[in-house]
Design a protein around this motif. Structure first.
Motif, PDB file in Angstrom:
ATOM      1  N   ALA A   1       0.063   6.079  -7.711  1.00  0.00           N
ATOM      2  CA  ALA A   1       1.082   5.867  -6.822  1.00  0.00           C
ATOM      3  C   ALA A   1       1.205   7.068  -5.926  1.00  0.00           C
ATOM      4  CB  ALA A   1       2.305   5.382  -7.495  1.00  0.00           C
ATOM      5  N   ALA A   2       1.202   8.088  -6.410  1.00  0.00           N
ATOM      6  CA  ALA A   2       1.179   9.291  -5.583  1.00  0.00           C
ATOM      7  C   ALA A   2       0.045   9.428  -4.195  1.00  0.00           C
ATOM      8  CB  ALA A   2       1.357  10.775  -6.348  1.00  0.00           C
ATOM      9  N   GLN A   3      -1.106   9.021  -4.708  1.00  0.00           N
ATOM     10  CA  GLN A   3      -2.355   9.100  -3.794  1.00  0.00           C
ATOM     11  C   GLN A   3      -1.962   7.947  -2.503  1.00  0.00           C
ATOM     12  OE1 GLN A   3      -4.978  10.892  -3.506  1.00  0.00           O
ATOM     13  NE2 GLN A   3      -5.146   9.523  -1.513  1.00  0.00           N
ATOM     14  N   GLN A   4      -1.103   6.753  -3.142  1.00  0.00           N
ATOM     15  CA  GLN A   4      -0.968   5.646  -2.173  1.00  0.00           C
ATOM     16  C   GLN A   4       0.212   6.139  -1.216  1.00  0.00           C
ATOM     17  OE1 GLN A   4      -2.351   2.840  -1.585  1.00  0.00           O
ATOM     18  NE2 GLN A   4      -3.707   3.116  -3.369  1.00  0.00           N
ATOM     19  N   VAL A   5       1.135   7.112  -1.557  1.00  0.00           N
ATOM     20  CA  VAL A   5       2.002   7.616  -0.756  1.00  0.00           C
ATOM     21  C   VAL A   5       1.633   8.605  -0.016  1.00  0.00           C
ATOM     22  CG1 VAL A   5       4.051   8.981  -0.796  1.00  0.00           C
ATOM     23  CG2 VAL A   5       3.846   7.248  -2.538  1.00  0.00           C
TER      24      VAL A   5
END
Length: 387
Positions: free
Chosen positions: A232-236
């Motif tokens: 999720a952090a990578q998507q953000v």
């Protein structure tokens, strides 16, 4: 402006007969009117010389004052409420009758009044009517002047005719100048509208693609956050990168310097389709020989619009992008094809994106085809190749 038959509109506004808009125009108009008053010097000298009876002199002054008043009324005929055409013609007839009566009763010194009649015909009548009225004024002056002073009448007839036709030329020159100014204003207005349209197309293409990708990645980040916070952090992080790039693209589009590159759009399309869960087949290295910068830019816009539609509307699982060189009846073409297996629109009703894309391709000499293909949707954009 075309020369075909059309419904005549109102005549363009000229400075002749119009109220002055500033002090400079007022001075110019007074000088213009004052130059023509030189032809009244002969009647004034004739009255001042005392060659007529007191009653004849008084009648002469009265007739000259009425003649000058009617002439000035025609010169300033559009001050306030413009005169009707019938009233203008009536005033010209009054001028002609006054000139004839004064010449017949007071002598050849008053033949110069026909110059004012000729000027009034050239300035106030329509062009075709003036072409007949000016020679007719010269003929009337000859008929009146020959019995009293043949030499003066013959010398003055050329002046009467030429001065009337010169006035028609001045009127046409002023009218053409006004039309030219209006045409320039129209061209500037159309150029501004075209620039607004270009900016609207660019912003639609840029923001539509970027915001769709941001929305998609936001949804992915929300689903991944409970179980896979690292993903999720990578998507953000991807959302931040896309938003920053969108801001740069918008700034470049506003300044008019942006030229999208097809290679960059192919890389962006790969990211967007993969993030949407669509299996993508794209060319590794595009062959753009002969397409030119304009052709490459418009194909890049086409790819961006097509991929945006696949991600947002199609619900496709597979998307194939091809870039081919084809020989058509219109000459060699570079063809970009984007085909998916989704259930996107029929293509019979073009949205804003396809409409703007069609306009871009037409400007580059290309064409756009979009519609159902088998179970999916297919968009084909072509641009001409140069040797």
């Amino acid at each position: 402006m075309t020369t075909e038959d059309r419904t005549p509109g109102p005549e363009p506004r000229t400075s002749l007969g119009q109220p002055p808009r500033n002090r400079r125009e007022l001075l110019r108009k007074l000088v213009w009117v004052g130059v023509w008053l030189v032809f009244m010097s002969s009647p004034v000298h004739d009255l001042a010389a005392g060659r007529h009876t007191p009653s004849g002199t008084a009648a002469g002054w009265l007739g000259l004052a009425v003649f000058a008043g009617v002439y000035l009324l025609l010169v300033f005929r559009n001050m306030g409420r413009p005169m009707r055409r019938s009233l203008v013609v009536g005033l010209i007839v009054v001028l002609c009758v006054l000139a004839v009566v004064l010449c017949l009763t007071l002598g050849a010194a008053w033949l110069g009044l026909f110059c004012y009649v000729s000027v009034a015909c050239g300035a106030a009548l329509p062009l075709r009517a003036a072409y007949w009225a000016v020679p007719a004024t010269g003929a009337v002056m000859l008929l009146v002047g020959l019995p009293t002073d043949e030499a003066e009448a013959r010398n003055l007839v050329l002046v009467v005719v030429l001065i009337g036709f010169a006035m028609t030329g001045v009127v046409q020159l002023v009218r053409t100048t006004v039309e030219l100014r209006e045409a320039r204003a129209t061209v500037a207005h159309l150029a501004a509208n075209e620039e607004r349209l270009r900016l609207a197309r660019d912003l639609h293409d840029l923001l539509g693609h970027s915001l769709s990708l941001i929305t998609l990645k936001s949804e992915l980040a929300g689903r991944m956050l409970p179980g896979h916070p690292d993903k999720a952090a990578q998507q953000v992080a991807d959302i931040e990168q896309v938003s920053r790039q969108a801001l740069v693209d918008v700034r470049e589009a506003v300044t008019g310097y942006r030229r999208p590159r097809l290679s960059a759009e192919l890389a962006g399309a790969q990211v967007a389709l993969t993030a949407a869960g669509v299996s993508a087949e794209l060319p590794a290295e595009p062959d753009l020989a002969g397409a030119g910068e304009d052709g490459e830019a418009v194909l890049a816009w086409a790819l961006r619009e097509a991929v945006t539609n696949v991600v947002r509307h199609s619900g496709a699982r597979r998307c194939v992008v091809q870039l081919l060189h084809r020989q058509t009846l219109d000459g060699p073409m570079l063809e970009l094809s984007v085909e998916d297996d989704g259930s996107g629109g029929s293509g019979t009703i073009a949205g804003n994106g396809l409409t703007g894309l069609t306009e871009r391709l037409e400007k580059a000499g290309g064409m756009l085809e979009a519609g159902r293909a088998g179970r999916g949707f297919r968009l084909v954009a072509r641009v001409p190749l140069t040797p």
